[in-house]
Design a protein around this motif. Structure first.
Motif, mmCIF file in Angstrom:
data_model
loop_
_atom_site.group_PDB
_atom_site.id
_atom_site.type_symbol
_atom_site.label_atom_id
_atom_site.label_comp_id
_atom_site.label_asym_id
_atom_site.label_seq_id
_atom_site.Cartn_x
_atom_site.Cartn_y
_atom_site.Cartn_z
ATOM 1 N N GLU A 222 -7.605 20.775 66.040
ATOM 2 C CA GLU A 222 -9.042 21.016 65.934
ATOM 3 C C GLU A 222 -9.364 22.436 65.487
ATOM 4 O OE1 GLU A 222 -11.374 18.913 66.035
ATOM 5 O OE2 GLU A 222 -10.322 17.155 66.799
ATOM 6 N N TYR A 223 -8.589 23.405 66.012
ATOM 7 C CA TYR A 223 -8.948 24.799 65.774
ATOM 8 C C TYR A 223 -8.061 25.465 64.730
ATOM 9 C CZ TYR A 223 -11.465 23.901 70.081
ATOM 10 O OH TYR A 223 -12.296 23.363 71.024
ATOM 11 N N ALA A 224 -7.302 24.685 63.983
ATOM 12 C CA ALA A 224 -6.473 25.248 62.919
ATOM 13 C C ALA A 224 -7.377 25.888 61.860
ATOM 14 C CB ALA A 224 -5.605 24.166 62.281
ATOM 15 N N PRO A 225 -7.005 27.047 61.332
ATOM 16 C CA PRO A 225 -7.853 27.704 60.325
ATOM 17 C C PRO A 225 -7.868 26.980 58.991
ATOM 18 C CG PRO A 225 -5.787 28.904 60.618
ATOM 19 C CD PRO A 225 -5.812 27.842 61.671
ATOM 20 N N SER A 226 -6.883 26.130 58.731
ATOM 21 C CA SER A 226 -6.853 25.352 57.490
ATOM 22 C C SER A 226 -7.099 23.884 57.803
ATOM 23 C CB SER A 226 -5.496 25.530 56.789
ATOM 24 O OG SER A 226 -4.444 25.246 57.678
ATOM 25 N N GLY A 227 -7.432 23.123 56.768
ATOM 26 C CA GLY A 227 -7.818 21.731 56.960
ATOM 27 C C GLY A 227 -6.662 20.845 57.380
ATOM 28 N N CYS A 249 -13.609 19.745 57.061
ATOM 29 C CA CYS A 249 -15.014 19.403 56.819
ATOM 30 C C CYS A 249 -15.734 20.553 56.117
ATOM 31 C CB CYS A 249 -15.706 19.059 58.134
ATOM 32 S SG CYS A 249 -15.110 17.545 58.919
ATOM 33 N N ARG A 250 -15.492 21.786 56.562
ATOM 34 C CA ARG A 250 -16.132 22.938 55.929
ATOM 35 C C ARG A 250 -15.629 23.121 54.502
ATOM 36 N NH1 ARG A 250 -14.979 25.272 60.991
ATOM 37 N NH2 ARG A 250 -13.210 26.388 60.053
ATOM 38 N N LEU A 251 -14.334 22.901 54.291
ATOM 39 C CA LEU A 251 -13.764 23.072 52.963
ATOM 40 C C LEU A 251 -14.405 22.126 51.949
ATOM 41 C CD1 LEU A 251 -11.592 24.320 51.108
ATOM 42 C CD2 LEU A 251 -10.020 22.559 51.911
ATOM 43 N N LEU A 252 -14.636 20.881 52.366
ATOM 44 C CA LEU A 252 -15.194 19.875 51.451
ATOM 45 C C LEU A 252 -16.706 19.728 51.598
ATOM 46 C CD1 LEU A 252 -12.449 17.106 51.689
ATOM 47 C CD2 LEU A 252 -12.623 19.019 50.093
ATOM 48 N N GLY A 253 -17.293 20.449 52.553
ATOM 49 C CA GLY A 253 -18.746 20.382 52.715
ATOM 50 C C GLY A 253 -19.235 19.028 53.167
ATOM 51 N N ARG A 254 -18.436 18.342 53.979
ATOM 52 C CA ARG A 254 -18.795 16.996 54.424
ATOM 53 C C ARG A 254 -18.694 16.930 55.946
ATOM 54 N NH1 ARG A 254 -18.227 13.355 49.971
ATOM 55 N NH2 ARG A 254 -17.166 14.330 48.188
ATOM 56 N N MET A 259 -16.540 11.739 56.615
ATOM 57 C CA MET A 259 -15.157 11.829 56.145
ATOM 58 C C MET A 259 -14.367 10.583 56.502
ATOM 59 S SD MET A 259 -14.313 14.656 54.496
ATOM 60 C CE MET A 259 -12.580 14.923 54.811
ATOM 61 N N ARG A 260 -14.686 9.975 57.644
ATOM 62 C CA ARG A 260 -13.941 8.793 58.075
ATOM 63 C C ARG A 260 -14.247 7.565 57.225
ATOM 64 N NH1 ARG A 260 -14.731 11.340 63.175
ATOM 65 N NH2 ARG A 260 -16.725 10.282 63.525
ATOM 66 N N ARG A 293 -18.952 17.782 48.554
ATOM 67 C CA ARG A 293 -20.168 16.985 48.657
ATOM 68 C C ARG A 293 -21.147 17.294 47.523
ATOM 69 N NH1 ARG A 293 -23.973 16.686 54.115
ATOM 70 N NH2 ARG A 293 -25.210 14.859 53.492
ATOM 71 N N ASP A 294 -21.113 18.542 47.021
ATOM 72 C CA ASP A 294 -22.046 18.928 45.961
ATOM 73 C C ASP A 294 -21.575 18.507 44.576
ATOM 74 O OD1 ASP A 294 -19.946 20.621 45.539
ATOM 75 O OD2 ASP A 294 -21.033 22.476 45.980
#
Length: 581
Positions: A222-227, A249-254, A259-260, A293-294
Motif C-alpha cells: 500500500e505504501y510503496a513509493p512506486s506503483g 493510481c496517482r501515476l495513471l490518474g485513476r 482500476m479494477r 485518465r486524461d
C-alpha cells in the motif's frame, strides 16, 4: 492388597483401586499423569516402590516417575535403559498374563545390563511364595490398538516390595494388569493432549507469523513509493487488475475503484501490446507506455512476477511499475542531440547521411521506361504533387515519411517505400530488395515528368564578412534565422539539415526538375531578405546546387554531386550579385 488365601476381597480395597484409577485419568499434563500412575501403584496396589519407564522417540526407555522411596527417586529419576536390554527382560520373564516376573534365581543374569536398578536389602525368603529382595515384576504398557505383543509398547511399570511380603496371587496379578491397562490408556491420552497442545501452539505461532507477514506485505504494497498491482493470470480475465496501490493510481490518474475494471492490456499503448503479453506470460521486465485518465501516456518500467501457491493452484501476477517518463525524455533528448545540430536544431551531417542512405540501395538501377513507370506508380499510390506545394499528405517525404519531429515523439518513422528513416543500421546490398521502391532521377537536361529525390545544397554568400565584422554571436544569429527560413519554406515532411559552417542541405522527394528549380528560387528569395541582429540589419545571399539521388549511389556521392553543382551555380553569377547586400 489382601492375600489370595482370603475368600473375599474387602470392599475398601476395591474402592481404593477405583480411586487411583480415576486419578490417573484426571491428571492435567503428561508429567502429572506419569507421577499419578506411580503413586497409584504405591497407594492403591500395596507396593512400597514403583517406577514408570517411558519409551522415548529413539526407542530407549527413561525413568519418568517414581513413588515410595525418595532416596531411590533421587538415584534413578531421568536415567535411561536401552530398548534391547528391556526387550531381553520382558522376553525372559515368566509370563503372568501380560505381566513379566523374573525371580531372584534368574535375576543375576541381568546384573550387567544398562537398565536402571536399585538394590533392595532384606532377609532371605523363609517360605516358597515370600518376596525375595532380588525379585523383579514388570507391567508392560501397551498403546491403543492391542494388548501384549500385539500393541505398541509405550512404557513399563516396575514394582518392588509388596507390603504383605508375598508374591502377588491371582487377585494381585489381575489388579496390577488392569491398572497397567488403564495407565497405558491414560498415558496415551496425555501424550495425545500434549501433542495437540504443542500443535495448537505451533499453529497459533504460524498463524501469528502469517498475519504479521500479511500485514508487512500489505503495508509494503500500500505504501510503496512506486506503483504495484496484483493481476489475474490465465483464463478469460488474464491481466485483469485485482488490487493496486495508491502510487499506481496517482501515476495513471485513476481511482482504485475504476482500476479494477481494467486489465493492463486495456491501458497499454497499442504499439506496446506485444511487449506486455510477452512479459505477462514469462514474467520479467519491460518498458512500455500506459494510458492515463486524461488520454496521455506515461512511460513505465514494468516488472512482473508469476506467483503460484504451494499446491500449484490459482496463480496471479505481482506487478511493480516505476515511472520512467523523465528518463525516457532525457534519452530522447540525448538521441536528438547526437543527431541534430546544437545551434540550429536541424539534423546534422550524420543524420542527413542516414536518412539519405535509407532511401538508396546499392544495386545499380538504370532509368529505363519500366523503372520510371514503377516510380510514377509508387508516387501515385502514396501521393505526390505537380507543382511544388501541391501535394497530398503522403507526397514526397511528407505524412508518415521523413520528418524531424515525428507525431507523438516516437522515433520510428517511415518513408513512402516503407523504410524507416529512424534506423541508423547499415543496410546490406540487397536487404529487403523485394519490397524496395527504387529512387530514380529525372533525365538530364529535360523535364520528362519523372519525380525524384532532389538534394538542394545551399551555401551562404557573404556570411564570412558578417562573422568578421560583427563577431561570432552575430554569425550564429544569422545561421539560426536562415535555418528557420529554410524550414518554413519546405513541406512538413521534407528535411532541412546543416552540414556545418554556412552549408545547408534540403531533401525533397517527389520533385521534377522544374519543381526543384522553383524550390531553389523560392528558398533563395527567403534567405536574401534582411536579417535583424541586435540593433543592426544584415543580409546574406545563397547559392544552390541541385543534385538527384538514385539507387546505385551512396549518400556521399549524392552530396558531392549537389555540392559540385552549387559551386558551378556560384561561379556562374557575378560576384557582386552573389550577396543580396
Amino acid at each position: 492388597m489382601e492375600t489370595d488365601s482370603e475368600p473375599y476381597v474387602r470392599l475398601a480395597t476395591l474402592r481404593k483401586l477405583h480411586e487411583v484409577m480415576a486419578d490417573i485419568h484426571t491428571a492435567r499434563s503428561l508429567a502429572d499423569t506419569l507421577q499419578t500412575v506411580a503413586d497409584g501403584v504405591v497407594n492403591g496396589l500395596g507396593y512400597e516402590l514403583a517406577a514408570v519407564n517411558l519409551v522415548r522417540p529413539d526407542g530407549d526407555l527413561v525413568v519418568a516417575a517414581l513413588a515410595g522411596d525418595p532416596t531411590v527417586e533421587s538415584i534413578l529419576a531421568g536415567r535411561v535403559g536401552s530398548r534391547a536390554a528391556w526387550n531381553r527382560r520382558l522376553n525372559m520373564g515368566e509370563a503372568w498374563g501380560d505381566l513379566r516376573f523374573i525371580s531372584a534365581a534368574e535375576g543375576w543374569l541381568l546384573e550387567d545390563d544398562d537398565v536402571p536398578k536399585w538394590r533392595a536389602d532384606g532377609p532371605e525368603p523363609r517360605f516358597e511364595d515370600e518376596w525375595h529382595p532380588a525379585d523383579r515384576l514388570f507391567a508392560p504398557l501397551y498403546g491403543p490398538g492391542g494388548s501384549g505383543s500385539s500393541g505398541e509398547l509405550i512404557g513399563v511399570i516396575s514394582v518392588d516390595r509388596p507390603r504383605n511380603g508375598r508374591r502377588p496371587g491371582a487377585w494381585g496379578r489381575e489388579a496390577l494388569q488392569m491398572y497397567a491397562f488403564q495407565a497405558a490408556t491414560a498415558i496415551s491420552n496425555a501424550r495425545l493432549r500434549a501433542n495437540m497442545q504443542r500443535a495448537l501452539v505451533r499453529l497459533e505461532r504460524d498463524q501469528q507469523a502469517l498475519r504479521a507477514s500479511e500485514e508487512s506485505f500489505r503495508q509494503a504494497f500500500e505504501y510503496a513509493p512506486s506503483g504495484m498491482a496484483i493481476a489475474e493470470m490465465g483464463g478469460d480475465q488474464h491481466g485483469r487488475i485485482l488490487r493496486c496501490n495508491d502510487a499506481l493510481c496517482r501515476l495513471l490518474g485513476r481511482p482504485a475503484a475504476s482500476m479494477r475494471r481494467y486489465s493492463f492490456s486495456d491501458l497499454v499503448h497499442p504499439e506496446d501490446i506485444s511487449t506486455l503479453l510477452r512479459t505477462s506470460a514469462e514474467g520479467g521486465r519491460a518498458e512500455l507506455r500506459l494510458g492515463r485518465r486524461d488520454g496521455t501516456y506515461v512511460w513505465v518500467s514494468l516488472r512482473n512476477s508469476v506467483v503460484a501457491d504451494a499446491a500449484d493452484g490459482p496463480r496471479f501476477l505481482l506487478t511493480h511499475g516505476e515511472d520512467i517518463e523523465e528518463r525516457k525524455r532525457r534519452e530522447l533528448q540525448l538521441a536528438h542531440r547526437a543527431s541534430h545540430d546544437s545551434l540550429t536544431g536541424l539534423p546534422n551531417s550524420a543524420e542527413l547521411r542516414s536518412r539519405l542512405s535509407s532511401r538508396l540501395c546499392q544495386r545499380p538501377h538504370a532509368v529505363a521506361a519500366e523503372a520510371a513507370e514503377s516510380a510514377d506508380a509508387a508516387h501515385g499510390q502514396y501521393g505526390g504533387f505537380g507543382e511544388y506545394g501541391e501535394h497530398t499528405a503522403f507526397g514526397g517525404f511528407g505524412g508518415p515519411g521523413l520528418t524531424d519531429t515525428p507525431p507523438g515523439g516516437h522515433p520510428a518513422v517511415y518513408d513512402t517505400g516503407g523504410h524507416g528513416f529512424g534506423s541508423l543500421a547499415a543496410r546490406g546490398p540487397y536487404d529487403g530488395f523485394d519490397h524496395h521502391v527504387h529512387t530514380v532521377a529525372p533525365a538530364d537536361g529535360t523535364d520528362d515528368g519523372t519525380k525524384g529525390l532532389a538534394v538542394l545544397f545551399c551555401d551562404l554568400d557573404g556570411f564570412k564578412t558578417i562573422n568578421d565584422r560583427f563577431g561570432h554571436n552575430a554569425g550564429d544569429a544569422v545561421l539560426v534565422e536562415v535555418a528557420g527560413r529554410l524550414t518554413r519554406g519546405v513541406r512538413d515532411g521534407d528535411t532541412v539539415a546543416r552540414l556545418g559552417g554556412d552549408e545547408f542541405v534540403v531533401l525533397a522527394d517527389g520533385l521534377g526538375r522544374a519543381d526543384a528549380q522553383d524550390l531553389a528560387v523560392r528558398l533563395r528569395n527567403e534567405i536574401i531578405q534582411p536579417i535583424r541582429v541586435d540593433s543592426r540589419v544584415v543580409r546574406v545571399g545563397a547559392s544552390f546546387g541541385i543534385g538527384w539521388a538514385h539507387c546505385g549511389m551512396t549518400a556521399d556521392e549524392v552530396l558531392k554531386s549537389a555540392d559540385e553543382r552549387m559551386y558551378v551555380e556560384k561561379r556562374s553569377r557575378p560576384k557582386q550579385h552573389r550577396r543580396a547586400g
